[in-house]
Each structure stands twice: as structure tokens, then as C-alpha cells.
Design a protein around this motif. Sequence first.
Motif, PDB file in Angstrom:
ATOM      1  N   VAL A  33       0.849  -1.191   0.000  1.00 26.29           N
ATOM      2  CA  VAL A  33       0.000   0.000   0.000  1.00 26.29           C
ATOM      3  C   VAL A  33       0.885   1.241   0.000  1.00 26.29           C
ATOM      4  N   TRP A  34       0.285   2.362  -0.456  1.00 21.79           N
ATOM      5  CA  TRP A  34       0.974   3.653  -0.460  1.00 21.79           C
ATOM      6  C   TRP A  34       0.025   4.710   0.078  1.00 21.79           C
ATOM      7  N   SER A  36       3.089   4.308   3.044  1.00 18.20           N
ATOM      8  CA  SER A  36       3.351   3.232   3.990  1.00 18.20           C
ATOM      9  C   SER A  36       2.721   3.532   5.347  1.00 18.20           C
ATOM     10  N   ARG A  40      -2.476   6.769   6.441  1.00 19.51           N
ATOM     11  CA  ARG A  40      -3.660   6.145   5.857  1.00 19.51           C
ATOM     12  C   ARG A  40      -3.390   5.743   4.413  1.00 19.51           C
ATOM     13  N   ALA A  41      -3.675   4.481   4.064  1.00 22.39           N
ATOM     14  CA  ALA A  41      -3.425   3.972   2.724  1.00 22.39           C
ATOM     15  C   ALA A  41      -4.370   4.622   1.720  1.00 22.39           C
ATOM     16  N   GLN A  44      -3.681   0.717  -3.091  1.00 23.67           N
ATOM     17  CA  GLN A  44      -3.388  -0.660  -2.692  1.00 23.67           C
ATOM     18  C   GLN A  44      -3.161  -1.528  -3.925  1.00 23.67           C
TER      19      GLN A  44
END
Length: 335
Positions: A33-34, A36, A40-41, A44
Amino acid sequence: MPKSARWFALVLMLLVALIMETRPGMGANPAPVWPSPPARARIQFVKVISSLKDLGGKPSLWERFLNLVAGEAPERLVTPHGLAVFENRLYIADSDGHAVWEFDMARPAVHRWDIGEHFLTPIGIAVDQKGKVFVSDSGRGSVFVLSPEGRLLKAIRGENLFVRPTGLAVDRARQKLYVVDTAGNRITVLDTESYKLVTIFGRRGDKPGEFNYPVHAFVRNDRLYVSDSLNFRVQVFTLDGRFESSFGRMGDGSGDFARPKGVAVDSAGHIYVVDALFDRVQIFDRDGRLLLPFGESGQGLGEFWLPTGIYIDEKDRIFVADSSNRRVEVFQYLQ
């Protein structure tokens, strides 16, 4: 090796495949996910698509055994470039594979269309409201029109239209096809029903509305987004070709461009730009401010090797053509 020993080895491989298929999971790593954690992602990783098995439509054990005996390997992507999605089907222009692929993500099923001797270097792809598939062939200087079943309907060509067509984008509501002419440094607009010319705009230069080897385009929210590659920027136009804004500059820092290729926009209006030399996707707001980059060089999940095209569908699924890794990577924008 004696024939009996070869058969024993094949049976052993089949048994190993059966055991690996039925044993419980071994604690696979979570999807990347970004940004990290603990942030909060927002993006994904979902999956990789390169062949039928990536859709969950793998052949039976018996079919796999027969393939082992025959020494055959399933077909897979060679150099995916342009992407489009329509009614849960992913369409891919495979440049070095000289073909178009249709991945039906619902059934699942895969079809490969090569249209005889027609495709030389397919680059861009778009699908209209009726399911017709438009494919730009840079090498042939043509745009091919295919039926939803992959049958050739028409070849559109002519230097008065385009010299080297690459990226394609379609406005389904208004029945317009936008063809990026990289060598002509312009955008050609065609009617998707009559295939007649609507308008042409752009010329060589670095001023607003001018281009220096543009590559890809995307239509969303009544706007046309064009990656103006060698001007190291993205330009935004109204659907009738009037310049509105641009952003980007050459550099190697965050938010800069080296080789901007694919461009796409999500439901929130965020603009995604693929950079082939940086091996990453950068996300910008509507004013061109960098929000988040994702991806890096490599062959792992969420990594890229000379990525090119990108497409974002109505479900905010992000499809990226990871060209030199011979695959399409799928991500999800998390609102």
C-alpha cells in the motif's frame, strides 16, 4: 533419459503440483500500500495480469499434465502498452506481440486478436459505448476499428489525419475518438460512428496548446488530458480542443518528469502520470500539485520496469502497463 524415466518425472511433477495446490497458505505477505503505514493507505496493490491463470481461470491439472507432456507453455503478454476497460473486460495493445488482448475479468477468459497481417506496432486502445475497439498502429500509421468480437471493421489512415498515431481516448457520451499523433505533434478527433474527421488541433512547440511528441491521452470529467512527453508536462483541454492548463517540468525530483507516458484520472479528479524512466506513477491534484508517488524499479509486486500506459475505470481500479515486465499491474484507489 530413458522414456520410462521421463514419464516418471512428469508424474512426479504432477503430484507436486497437486500437493502445492491443496496445502494451506504459508502466510503470504500483505498487499503493498501507499503511503506506507502508519499513514492512511490511498493506493493498494491488487494483482498482476499477464495470462489466463492470473484471472483465476487456470487450466485443470489434467490439462497442465498434457501441456507438460507436449512441452507447451500458455501464451502471455509480450510488451503491453495501451489499456482500456469496458464492461469488466480489460483490453491491451501488445506492441511487440503484434496483437490485442481481451481479458474478460468476469468469466474469466482470454482472447488474443492479431487480425492476420494487419498489426505491426499497436500502441493505443480505446472502446466506445457500443463495445467497438479502436487500436492505433504506430508502425502502419493507422487506426483499426474492431467489432466487440475482434473482427476487423475498418482501417482509418491518411497523412491528412495522422502520421504516427499512438495514444487513444474516447468520449463515449459524445461519440468522439481522440487520436494522439506523436510525429505530427497534434490531436486528431474522429466521430466513432462515421469515422469522419471532426477537428485537428495542436502543432509543434512549447507554448500552451502546442506539443513536443505527445504520447497518451485520457478523457474524464469533460476534459482531455494529454501527456506532452518531450515538453515534460501534462496539458488539459476542453473536449473541443481549447487549452485550459498544464503542469510539469523536466527533472529528477518528486513531481518532476523524465519520460511521462500514460495519463489517467480517478473519480476524485486526481491525475495519474506514468513515468517510464522513473519506473513509478505520480499522482497530482487538479492544480498539478504532487500528492503521492507509488512504485519503484524492480520485478516484484508494485514495482515497474519501463511502464507505459495507464487506465482507471469507474470502480477506481488502476491498470498500469508494466511493459518490460510483460504484465499489467492492478491497483485500487482507496477513497
